[in-house]
Motif scaffolding. Structure first.
Motif, PDB file in Angstrom:
ATOM      1  N   ARG A  88       0.814  -1.217   0.000  1.00  0.00           N
ATOM      2  CA  ARG A  88       0.000   0.000   0.000  1.00  0.00           C
ATOM      3  C   ARG A  88       0.846   1.265   0.000  1.00  0.00           C
ATOM      4  O   ARG A  88       0.445   2.285  -0.548  1.00  0.00           O
ATOM      5  CB  ARG A  88      -0.982  -0.012   1.160  1.00  0.00           C
ATOM      6  CG  ARG A  88      -0.403   0.154   2.508  1.00  0.00           C
ATOM      7  CD  ARG A  88      -1.515   0.194   3.570  1.00  0.00           C
ATOM      8  NE  ARG A  88      -0.959   0.449   4.863  1.00  0.00           N
ATOM      9  CZ  ARG A  88      -0.524  -0.483   5.694  1.00  0.00           C
ATOM     10  NH1 ARG A  88      -0.600  -1.749   5.349  1.00  0.00           N
ATOM     11  NH2 ARG A  88      -0.026  -0.156   6.862  1.00  0.00           N
ATOM     12  N   TRP A 127      -7.806  -0.826  -2.832  1.00  0.00           N
ATOM     13  CA  TRP A 127      -9.041  -1.362  -2.258  1.00  0.00           C
ATOM     14  C   TRP A 127      -9.035  -2.891  -2.271  1.00  0.00           C
ATOM     15  O   TRP A 127      -9.412  -3.522  -1.293  1.00  0.00           O
ATOM     16  CB  TRP A 127     -10.252  -0.834  -3.029  1.00  0.00           C
ATOM     17  CG  TRP A 127     -11.531  -1.387  -2.537  1.00  0.00           C
ATOM     18  CD1 TRP A 127     -12.192  -1.062  -1.395  1.00  0.00           C
ATOM     19  CD2 TRP A 127     -12.308  -2.409  -3.178  1.00  0.00           C
ATOM     20  NE1 TRP A 127     -13.333  -1.808  -1.286  1.00  0.00           N
ATOM     21  CE2 TRP A 127     -13.429  -2.646  -2.362  1.00  0.00           C
ATOM     22  CE3 TRP A 127     -12.163  -3.131  -4.351  1.00  0.00           C
ATOM     23  CZ2 TRP A 127     -14.397  -3.583  -2.689  1.00  0.00           C
ATOM     24  CZ3 TRP A 127     -13.127  -4.055  -4.676  1.00  0.00           C
ATOM     25  CH2 TRP A 127     -14.227  -4.281  -3.847  1.00  0.00           C
ATOM     26  N   SER A 130      -6.626  -4.219   0.296  1.00  0.00           N
ATOM     27  CA  SER A 130      -7.052  -3.966   1.669  1.00  0.00           C
ATOM     28  C   SER A 130      -8.297  -4.751   2.057  1.00  0.00           C
ATOM     29  O   SER A 130      -8.704  -4.734   3.216  1.00  0.00           O
ATOM     30  CB  SER A 130      -7.330  -2.474   1.867  1.00  0.00           C
ATOM     31  OG  SER A 130      -6.164  -1.742   1.642  1.00  0.00           O
ATOM     32  N   ALA A 135      -6.286  -9.790   3.220  1.00  0.00           N
ATOM     33  CA  ALA A 135      -5.655  -9.291   4.442  1.00  0.00           C
ATOM     34  C   ALA A 135      -4.907 -10.428   5.146  1.00  0.00           C
ATOM     35  O   ALA A 135      -5.338 -11.573   5.148  1.00  0.00           O
ATOM     36  CB  ALA A 135      -6.706  -8.702   5.379  1.00  0.00           C
TER      37      ALA A 135
END
Length: 137
Positions: A88, A127, A130, A135
């Motif tokens: 990220r 997106w 995440s 995850a």
């Protein structure tokens, strides 16, 4: 004897390479801190001499400052997470770099549209990465 020698190489070589990588990352962090300081000095001069400098230069310098700051944050995160770069942070740096590119080179509306689509793709990537499906536990 052969097993001990093989075990020695499989532990020594990665440890040595990791040490060299960490030293390189520390050198890069120092260099980025120097450039961040130079950019901070430029922004301070630009801010207090607003009559002689265009606001365009200030915005460009501010976005460059954020890029330096994000790269330094990435290096800090690298050491905090045990020699791992989170994806990220690269996406954040990419979005900031493309926004800077749009502000600096806004000649063609088609290029701006393509850069904007690139930002959209990066945000969708962020997106997806995440989401709960990808995850880490």
């Amino acid at each position: 004897m052969r097993t001990t020698l093989t075990t020695s190489f499989t532990t020594t070589i990665p440890a040595t390479l990791q040490f060299v990588l960490n030293i390189g990352m520390l050198c890069l962090a120092v260099i980025l801190l120097v450039f961040l300081g130079k950019e901070s000095w430029f922004l301070a001069k630009t801010f207090f001499n607003a009559a002689t400098v265009k606001s365009y230069d200030f915005v460009e310098g501010l976005l460059t400052w954020f890029l330096y700051f994000e790269f330094i944050a990435l290096i800090v995160k690298y050491f905090q997470s045990g020699s791992h770069f989170p994806l990220r942070y690269f996406v954040y740096i990419g979005v900031t770099a493309i926004v800077r590119l749009i502000i600096v080179h806004y000649d063609s509306p088609m290029n701006v549209l393509l850069y904007s689509l690139s930002i959209l793709i990066l945000v969708i990537t962020l997106w997806v990465c995440s989401s709960s499906r990808l995850a880490r536990d």
